[in-house]
Write a protein that holds these residues in place. Structure first.
Motif, short mmCIF file in Angstrom:
data_model
loop_
_atom_site.label_atom_id
_atom_site.label_comp_id
_atom_site.label_asym_id
_atom_site.label_seq_id
_atom_site.Cartn_x
_atom_site.Cartn_y
_atom_site.Cartn_z
N ILE A 23 0.84 -1.20 0.00
CA ILE A 23 0.00 0.00 0.00
C ILE A 23 0.87 1.25 0.00
CG2 ILE A 23 -1.59 1.35 1.44
CD1 ILE A 23 -2.91 -1.29 2.26
N VAL A 24 1.91 1.24 0.83
CA VAL A 24 2.84 2.38 0.88
C VAL A 24 3.58 2.51 -0.44
CG1 VAL A 24 4.92 3.27 1.99
CG2 VAL A 24 3.10 2.26 3.38
N LYS A 25 4.01 1.40 -1.00
CA LYS A 25 4.75 1.40 -2.26
C LYS A 25 3.95 2.07 -3.38
CE LYS A 25 6.89 -2.40 -3.04
NZ LYS A 25 7.17 -3.81 -3.42
N HIS A 26 2.62 1.96 -3.31
CA HIS A 26 1.76 2.55 -4.34
C HIS A 26 1.35 3.98 -4.01
CE1 HIS A 26 1.48 -1.58 -5.84
NE2 HIS A 26 1.03 -1.06 -6.96
N GLY A 27 1.98 4.57 -3.00
CA GLY A 27 1.80 6.00 -2.77
C GLY A 27 0.69 6.41 -1.83
N HIS A 28 0.08 5.45 -1.14
CA HIS A 28 -0.99 5.79 -0.21
C HIS A 28 -0.43 6.15 1.17
CE1 HIS A 28 -4.38 4.57 -2.76
NE2 HIS A 28 -3.64 3.55 -3.13
N ALA A 29 -1.07 7.11 1.83
CA ALA A 29 -0.76 7.41 3.22
C ALA A 29 -1.37 6.32 4.09
CB ALA A 29 -1.33 8.77 3.60
N LEU A 30 -0.55 5.71 4.94
CA LEU A 30 -1.01 4.57 5.73
C LEU A 30 -0.74 4.80 7.21
CD1 LEU A 30 -2.10 1.61 5.77
CD2 LEU A 30 0.29 0.87 5.66
N ALA A 31 -1.72 4.40 8.03
CA ALA A 31 -1.58 4.38 9.48
C ALA A 31 -1.96 3.00 9.97
CB ALA A 31 -2.47 5.44 10.12
N VAL A 32 -1.30 2.52 11.01
CA VAL A 32 -1.56 1.18 11.54
C VAL A 32 -1.75 1.24 13.05
CG1 VAL A 32 -0.21 0.13 9.69
CG2 VAL A 32 0.86 0.53 11.90
N LEU A 33 -2.34 0.20 13.58
CA LEU A 33 -2.55 0.09 15.02
C LEU A 33 -1.33 -0.56 15.66
CD1 LEU A 33 -4.58 0.33 17.43
CD2 LEU A 33 -5.23 -2.04 16.93
N GLU A 34 -0.80 0.07 16.69
CA GLU A 34 0.27 -0.55 17.47
C GLU A 34 -0.32 -1.73 18.23
OE1 GLU A 34 3.46 0.03 17.85
OE2 GLU A 34 3.89 2.11 17.26
N HIS A 35 0.29 -2.90 18.11
CA HIS A 35 -0.23 -4.09 18.76
C HIS A 35 0.90 -5.08 18.97
CE1 HIS A 35 -2.51 -7.87 19.27
NE2 HIS A 35 -3.46 -7.09 19.72
N ALA A 36 0.83 -5.81 20.09
CA ALA A 36 1.90 -6.75 20.42
C ALA A 36 2.04 -7.86 19.38
CB ALA A 36 1.64 -7.37 21.80
N GLY A 37 0.97 -8.16 18.65
CA GLY A 37 1.01 -9.22 17.66
C GLY A 37 1.57 -8.80 16.31
N ASN A 38 1.91 -7.52 16.15
CA ASN A 38 2.46 -7.05 14.89
C ASN A 38 3.84 -7.61 14.62
OD1 ASN A 38 0.23 -5.42 14.40
ND2 ASN A 38 1.22 -3.53 15.07
N GLN A 39 4.17 -7.72 13.34
CA GLN A 39 5.55 -7.91 12.94
C GLN A 39 6.30 -6.58 13.19
OE1 GLN A 39 6.99 -10.94 11.27
NE2 GLN A 39 5.24 -11.60 12.48
N PRO A 40 7.63 -6.59 13.25
CA PRO A 40 8.36 -5.34 13.46
C PRO A 40 7.96 -4.26 12.46
CG PRO A 40 9.85 -7.21 13.66
CD PRO A 40 8.54 -7.76 13.18
#
Length: 297
Positions: A23-40
């Motif tokens: 999504i970022v590679k295609h130029g979109h502004a992205l926000a994500v949720l901080e969560h213990a289960g996330n990858q780095p």
């Protein structure tokens, strides 16, 4: 869908991280949720991805929110729970559920989201984290025609094949049908391979004969590295996830009063494997578990 839209993602796991990167590679502004289960998140943050501490805050800041979590209980919790998405949802926001879920739950949540002023579609994924990282997932979408057309350009950022399966819930139904056939085929070959091992049939012979006949195909190819070299990475899918998906399938089949005797047998096979090993054991290792047990229980 223009690049001016703000995109959010909940669930930056093995699949979600690849989705986010593309999504970022295609130029979109992205926000994500901080969560213990996330990858780095280091590489994503370096690329400009922002983070939020609660689903409510994230939902209030985006125009489109993708969910990539484990299953229906997690989807329900992130949408309906305290500090959840619905508490911050803005009118017109689109929620795209990429999780594997029970269709009856999906349809109920879509109604709740609509009543809150949002729009909902399911976009179940097939393939693996490798294809997610490459932007080559297969997506099975349940949505009305207009919403599907609106969101398709965003989905194309991380998918190679996109199938509009029907209205809301149809994507999740097709995903469960797909996974039942896929996992059922793997379980059948794994059980046969375990029998072959105990009967003294060389794995090279077993694989060669099946591949030249009716046993050939994707399931055998995914099991082949384990059958020939004890390498489980041909199918990087945990036993616990297989059991979850098969449980969802049998629930769906029960809800529609469909035949499910074979599905119950496959589900019980994976249930025995999960109970007898680490739930995170990869599916190809079912061969070894069945060969070791040998009594079919």
């Amino acid at each position: 869908m223009s690049n001016n839209k703000k995109i959010g993602l909940i669930g930056v796991g093995m699949m979600g991280h690849g989705i986010a990167s593309n999504i970022v590679k295609h130029g979109h502004a992205l926000a994500v949720l901080e969560h213990a289960g996330n990858q780095p998140l280091d590489t994503l943050k370096a690329a400009g991805v922002t983070t939020f501490q609660t689903a409510r805050e994230l939902a209030a800041a985006v125009d489109v929110l993708l969910l990539c979590v484990t299953g229906s209980p997690q989807v329900e919790a992130v949408l309906l729970g305290e500090g959840g998405v619905l508490q911050g949802l803005r009118k017109g926001t689109v929620i795209i559920d990429c999780s594997t879920a029970i269709p009856a739950s999906t349809e109920r949540l879509a109604q709740v989201v609509a009543e809150a002023g949002g729009r909902f579609m399911d976009s179940a994924m097939t393939r693996t984290p490798k294809e997610a990282a490459e932007g080559r997932l297969n997506l099975l979408v349940g949505a009305d025609d207009a919403l599907f057309a609106e969101c398709r350009p965003l989905l194309a950022c991380f998918a190679e094949n996109i199938t509009h399966a029907g209205g809301v819930g149809a994507g999740h139904r097709m995903k469960l049908l797909h996974n039942y056939v896929s996992l059922g085929s793997v379980a059948l070959i794994a059980e046969a391979a375990a029998c072959a091992e105990r009967a003294g049939v060389a794995p090279e012979v077993f694989v060669d004969v099946l591949s030249k006949g009716g046993g050939g195909g994707t399931a055998l190819e995914r099991l082949k590295p384990f059958l020939l070299a004890k390498d489980p990475n041909g199918l990087r899918f945990a036993m616990s996830n297989a059991l979850k998906d098969l449980g969802y399938y049998t629930t769906m089949a029960s809800d529609s009063h469909s035949a499910r005797a074979i599905a119950e047998g496959v589900r019980q096979t994976f249930e025995g494997a999960v109970n007898g090993s680490d739930p995170q054991t990869l599916v190809p290792e079912l061969v070894a578990l069945l060969a070791k047990r040998g009594d079919g229980s």
